[in-house]
Every structure is written in C-alpha cells, then in structure tokens.
Motif scaffolding. Structure first.
Motif, PDB file in Angstrom:
ATOM      1  N   ALA A   4       0.851  -1.188   0.000  1.00 18.36           N
ATOM      2  CA  ALA A   4       0.000   0.000   0.000  1.00 18.36           C
ATOM      3  C   ALA A   4       0.886   1.236   0.000  1.00 18.36           C
ATOM      4  O   ALA A   4       1.953   1.246   0.617  1.00 18.36           O
ATOM      5  CB  ALA A   4      -0.922   0.005   1.219  1.00 18.36           C
ATOM      6  N   SER A   5       0.437   2.285  -0.695  1.00 19.47           N
ATOM      7  CA  SER A   5       1.211   3.525  -0.760  1.00 19.47           C
ATOM      8  C   SER A   5       0.265   4.712  -0.869  1.00 19.47           C
ATOM      9  O   SER A   5      -0.818   4.620  -1.472  1.00 19.47           O
ATOM     10  CB  SER A   5       2.180   3.506  -1.950  1.00 19.47           C
ATOM     11  N   PHE A   6       0.675   5.830  -0.289  1.00 21.40           N
ATOM     12  CA  PHE A   6      -0.153   7.036  -0.288  1.00 21.40           C
ATOM     13  C   PHE A   6       0.007   7.791  -1.601  1.00 21.40           C
ATOM     14  O   PHE A   6       1.120   7.938  -2.121  1.00 21.40           O
ATOM     15  CB  PHE A   6       0.245   7.933   0.881  1.00 21.40           C
ATOM     16  N   VAL A  35      -5.120   6.055  -1.246  1.00 20.53           N
ATOM     17  CA  VAL A  35      -4.101   5.034  -1.013  1.00 20.53           C
ATOM     18  C   VAL A  35      -4.233   3.988  -2.107  1.00 20.53           C
ATOM     19  O   VAL A  35      -5.331   3.469  -2.355  1.00 20.53           O
ATOM     20  CB  VAL A  35      -4.268   4.379   0.377  1.00 20.53           C
ATOM     21  N   ARG A  36      -3.121   3.714  -2.782  1.00 12.68           N
ATOM     22  CA  ARG A  36      -3.107   2.661  -3.798  1.00 12.68           C
ATOM     23  C   ARG A  36      -2.754   1.340  -3.118  1.00 12.68           C
ATOM     24  O   ARG A  36      -1.749   1.244  -2.404  1.00 12.68           O
ATOM     25  CB  ARG A  36      -2.094   2.966  -4.892  1.00 12.68           C
ATOM     26  N   VAL A  37      -3.582   0.336  -3.359  1.00 22.87           N
ATOM     27  CA  VAL A  37      -3.414  -0.965  -2.708  1.00 22.87           C
ATOM     28  C   VAL A  37      -3.268  -2.041  -3.775  1.00 22.87           C
ATOM     29  O   VAL A  37      -4.057  -2.098  -4.728  1.00 22.87           O
ATOM     30  CB  VAL A  37      -4.611  -1.295  -1.794  1.00 22.87           C
ATOM     31  N   ARG A  38      -2.275  -2.876  -3.603  1.00 20.23           N
ATOM     32  CA  ARG A  38      -2.112  -4.049  -4.468  1.00 20.23           C
ATOM     33  C   ARG A  38      -2.539  -5.268  -3.669  1.00 20.23           C
ATOM     34  O   ARG A  38      -1.995  -5.548  -2.602  1.00 20.23           O
ATOM     35  CB  ARG A  38      -0.664  -4.198  -4.927  1.00 20.23           C
ATOM     36  N   ILE A  39      -3.529  -5.995  -4.195  1.00 17.97           N
ATOM     37  CA  ILE A  39      -4.083  -7.143  -3.490  1.00 17.97           C
ATOM     38  C   ILE A  39      -4.035  -8.363  -4.401  1.00 17.97           C
ATOM     39  O   ILE A  39      -4.304  -8.264  -5.606  1.00 17.97           O
ATOM     40  CB  ILE A  39      -5.529  -6.851  -3.016  1.00 17.97           C
ATOM     41  N   VAL A  47      -6.097  -1.287  -6.606  1.00 20.40           N
ATOM     42  CA  VAL A  47      -7.290  -0.478  -6.372  1.00 20.40           C
ATOM     43  C   VAL A  47      -6.874   0.740  -5.558  1.00 20.40           C
ATOM     44  O   VAL A  47      -5.825   0.748  -4.903  1.00 20.40           O
ATOM     45  CB  VAL A  47      -8.378  -1.273  -5.617  1.00 20.40           C
ATOM     46  N   THR A  48      -7.693   1.777  -5.605  1.00 21.73           N
ATOM     47  CA  THR A  48      -7.422   2.980  -4.817  1.00 21.73           C
ATOM     48  C   THR A  48      -8.549   3.193  -3.812  1.00 21.73           C
ATOM     49  O   THR A  48      -9.719   2.899  -4.092  1.00 21.73           O
ATOM     50  CB  THR A  48      -7.289   4.220  -5.712  1.00 21.73           C
TER      51      THR A  48
END
Length: 232
Positions: A154-156, A165-169, A211-212
C-alpha cells in the motif's frame, strides 16, 4: 604372661572395631544410590503455553464530510487465529468523558497478523478531543484457513482534492473474492492520522490487482497501511 596378653587384646579389639566399620559401610552406599536414583527420576516441570491474546495497537481519527471516521488497529501476536474480533471506539472530550461510542467487528486476524476497523462518528453537540478504544471479545481457532485475498502493498497518493491510497491485493483462490479494504495512514510519530474504507471484488489474478481507496486525513501521512478481510 599378663605383659604379652595386652597387645593381643588390643589386636582383637582393633579387629572387632574394623569389622564393625565394614559391616556398617553398605547402608551408606545404598543411601547414596537411592538418592542418585531419586535425582535421576525427577519429573521436569513443564512451562504452560500462554493463552492467546490480542493487542490494541493504536486508535485515531480524522474529520470526514459527515463528522469523523475513527480507526483501530489490532495486533495478534499469538499462534492462533482470532475470529469475530469485537472492537469498541469512543469519542471523548477534554475531560475524558465519553461523547459517543461505536462498535465494529473484524472477521479474522490471523496469527502474527494485524487487522483494522473503521467506524463513522456523526457530528455531535460537542467536538471530540480524542478517541479511545478497547477489544471487547474474540473467538480463537488453531486451524482457521487464511484469507484467500491478501494485501501485498500500500502507498499514499498525494492529491489536494482527493487523497487516496493505492493498494495491491492478490487473490490466491480460484474464484472472485469480495474484500473489505481498510486503509490506515500514520504520521512520523506513529499516530493514526486518517484513512478510508472500500469494498472491492478481486479476481484470481496471479499478478494481483491494484485499487485505490479515498482517504480522509488530518495531515500528509508518512506511510499508509491497508488491511483486507474477505466477506465471501
């Protein structure tokens, strides 16, 4: 005659005393052997396994369009999975008096993992000075299956209008999974300064999906974490 009898009597006395000493030696030998046997067969004391427990790592909040959104992060340092973790968050005034209370549930926090819950607080008559939290209960399982979809990173994303926040799942299953994602943002001192929530459908893609999540923040965070819980 009496002069020669004295050494003979002394000799017999010495033999008698020596014989008594030899006759008394075996009991001391048996006592030492018995003590050694008792020492060798002593049962070691086992250390009991500590009961599993959760830790409330941090509670914090940020203003939102409808009031405040508060977050609680829970840590599970045990070897078992915590299920249906019930968390209560309260808004308090400057004197520490509770203004409002909200409760939520984290479906599962795996062993050695962390989880988070986000709760909305509408605007009340008084503005809160702080937010506090507590863990009110949980169930424990030693064989619960891990989450199928897991957050990889996750990154802001800095944006003056819509910070996110961009999240890689990554979905490790064979079908789509419905996941509730909670983003929590921190400042340099380790305090929660905001976050957000979003529910997404994640397909079984080996490379993962990005996803954001739009977040409400009180200041530009140093880092943001994301926590995912499956609802299917």
């Amino acid at each position: 005659m009496p002069t020669r009898a004295l050494p003979l009597a002394l000799a017999w006395g010495a033999i008698f005393i020596s014989g008594c000493q030899q006759a008394g030696a075996p009991p001391s030998t048996r006592s030492a052997a018995t003590a050694a046997a008792l020492r060798s067969t002593a049962t070691p004391v086992s250390t009991p396994t500590p009961a599993p427990a959760l830790t409330l790592e941090k509670v914090g909040a940020a203003a939102s369009p409808s009031g405040f959104i508060a977050f609680a992060v829970v840590d599970n340092p045990s070897r078992e999975s915590a299920l249906d973790v019930r968390v209560e968050i309260a808004s308090v005034d400057s004197a520490g008096q509770a203004l409002a209370r909200r409760s939520g549930t984290i479906r599962m926090v795996g062993p050695g993992q962390r989880g988070a819950v986000a709760l909305a607080f509408p605007v009340g008559r008084s503005l809160p000075a702080n937010f506090t939290g507590s863990i009110s209960g949980a169930r424990w399982s030693a064989d619960a299956s891990p989450e199928i979809a897991q957050v990889d990173q996750a990154s802001f994303l800095q944006d003056a209008r819509t910070p996110s926040v961009r999240v890689r799942i990554v979905n490790h299953g064979h079908g789509a999974d419905r996941v509730v994602l909670t983003a929590v943002c921190w400042d340099a001192a380790g305090n929660i300064r905001g976050g957000g929530v979003r529910t997404v459908m994640v397909g079984p893609q080996t490379a993962g999906s990005e996803v954001t999540i739009q977040v409400a923040i009180a200041t530009v965070p140093t880092r943001c974490d994301a926590f995912g819980v499956s609802t299917t």
